[in-house]
Design an enzyme around this catalytic site. Structure first.
Site, PDB file in Angstrom:
ATOM      1  N   HIS A 167       0.844  -1.206   0.000  1.00  0.00           N
ATOM      2  CA  HIS A 167       0.000   0.000   0.000  1.00  0.00           C
ATOM      3  C   HIS A 167       0.881   1.259   0.000  1.00  0.00           C
ATOM      4  O   HIS A 167       0.792   2.075   0.899  1.00  0.00           O
ATOM      5  CB  HIS A 167      -0.926  -0.036   1.224  1.00  0.00           C
ATOM      6  CG  HIS A 167      -2.203   0.731   1.067  1.00  0.00           C
ATOM      7  ND1 HIS A 167      -3.429   0.176   1.302  1.00  0.00           N
ATOM      8  CD2 HIS A 167      -2.455   2.022   0.731  1.00  0.00           C
ATOM      9  CE1 HIS A 167      -4.372   1.080   1.133  1.00  0.00           C
ATOM     10  NE2 HIS A 167      -3.811   2.214   0.778  1.00  0.00           N
ATOM     11  N   ASP A 199       1.124  -5.162  -6.651  1.00  0.00           N
ATOM     12  CA  ASP A 199       1.305  -3.738  -6.925  1.00  0.00           C
ATOM     13  C   ASP A 199       2.413  -3.179  -6.037  1.00  0.00           C
ATOM     14  O   ASP A 199       3.035  -3.915  -5.278  1.00  0.00           O
ATOM     15  CB  ASP A 199      -0.017  -2.951  -6.843  1.00  0.00           C
ATOM     16  CG  ASP A 199      -0.451  -2.561  -5.424  1.00  0.00           C
ATOM     17  OD1 ASP A 199       0.243  -2.897  -4.443  1.00  0.00           O
ATOM     18  OD2 ASP A 199      -1.511  -1.927  -5.308  1.00  0.00           O
TER      19      ASP A 199
END
Ligand SMILES: Cc1cc2nc3c(=O)[nH]c(=O)nc-3n(C[C@H](O)[C@H](O)[C@H](O)COP(=O)(O)O)c2cc1C
Length: 305
Positions: free
Chosen positions: A195, A226
């Protein structure tokens, strides 16, 4: 010698990704195909948009930044993600035509979680999920824009999974333990992520990917990664290390802020072109074939910051 401590996970992640090198395999190679089949759909590339929130309208434009990048995802045929938002905005996201996964925050208010998930399903979401890595803040449980967050137990996640007929995504997995729990709870996909560096010294998602891939072998769970993804070579490395797809992040923002939907289309088109180029140069014709045979990995013990 001066000693230094580097806790920023974004910095550590970037350094790790840049230390993964590629070997060429050109003889008998072909122009690669970047399309991929995931969640019973075929997408133009194994690249996804990030679960973003709070992107305002550009001056003189009718759509928020979230709608603008969603429109780009629809036009490009990639899976779209969005993050924290109220239901009216989510309805406008769906209206762009993007196949969208709604990542609901880990609100303490159970009613709000259920309402947002139900609304997403009825509005035509492609999937729903939760970013479990946004529970704690520096003073205990986090408060995000006035909203209290709370710990999510295995039993709660199982209920969310069972409450929907849509694929359920857990975002913010960064260990084999959480990945295996997700598989046991019937989660369809995990997003391996820190994150954008919430946890100091967080392991780079790509460093932990091979362990997670191995732990989930034979389980019906897709792996998305990600953090720090901004190029086709980054996507290639993620796939070679075990991901099924990768999501871009803040790398997309300058194009979005400058040229809106067209900017994001151009940016993602560039990511796709570089992915095709790297696949072709390393002897992979199809996304499903990509493995780690062309990677030159840094020795973990000697990974120097
Ligand atoms: C402006 C902004 C808003 C974000 N909002 C959310 C959100 O609401 N939910 C979520 O799961 N992640 C959110 N994220 C995190 C991204 O989904 C993603 O995990 C992160 O940006 C990846 O790191 P990178 O930007 O370094 O690639 C947000 C990130 C940014 C920059």
């Amino acid at each position: 010698m001066e000693s230094r401590r580097i806790s920023d996970a974004n910095y550590i992640t970037a350094r790790y990704m840049d230390s993964i090198l590629l070997r060429e395999r050109l003889i008998d190679s072909v122009v690669a195909d970047t399309s991929v089949t995931l969640f019973d759909e075929t997408w133009s590339m194994p690249v996804m948009t990030p679960a973003f929130s709070h992107l305002p309208k550009r001056e003189g434009h009718a759509m928020t930044g979230l709608e603008e990048y969603s429109a780009a995802a629809a036009q490009l045929g990639v899976l779209n993600f969005v993050g924290m938002m109220e239901n009216d905005l989510f309805a406008r996201i769906v209206a762009t035509g993007a196949k969208t996964v709604r990542i609901v925050k880990p609100y303490a208010d159970h009613g709000k979680v259920v309402d947002q998930m139900q609304f997403a399903e009825e509005a035509g979401a492609f999937g729903i999920g939760m970013d479990i890595d946004h529970i704690f803040g520096e003073q205990g449980l986090d408060v995000v824009i006035g909203e209290q967050m709370a710990v999510k137990t295995s039993a709660m996640i199982r209920k969310y999974v069972e409450s929907t007929r849509l694929p359920f995504f857990v975002k913010g997995v960064l260990s084999v333990e959480d990945a295996v729990k997700c598989a046991d709870l019937g989660v369809s996909a995990i997003i391996v992520s820190h994150h954008h560096g919430r946890l100091p010294y967080a392991v780079p998602p790509m460093m932990v990917l091979p362990e997670i891939k191995e732990a989930l072998r034979g389980r019906d769970v897709r792996i998305i990664v990600d953090c720090g993804i901004g190029s086709g070579a980054d996507v290639y490395k993620a796939l070679a290390l075990g991901a099924d797809a990768a999501a871009v992040g803040r790398s997309m923002l300058p194009s979005l802020e400058k040229d809106g939907t067209e900017g994001v289309k151009a940016f993602l088109g560039g990511v796709q072109n570089e992915l095709r180029f790297v696949m072709s140069c390393t002897g992979f014709a199809h996304v499903s074939e990509i493995d780690d045979s062309c990677l030159c990995l840094p020795q973990r013990a000697f990974f120097a910051l």
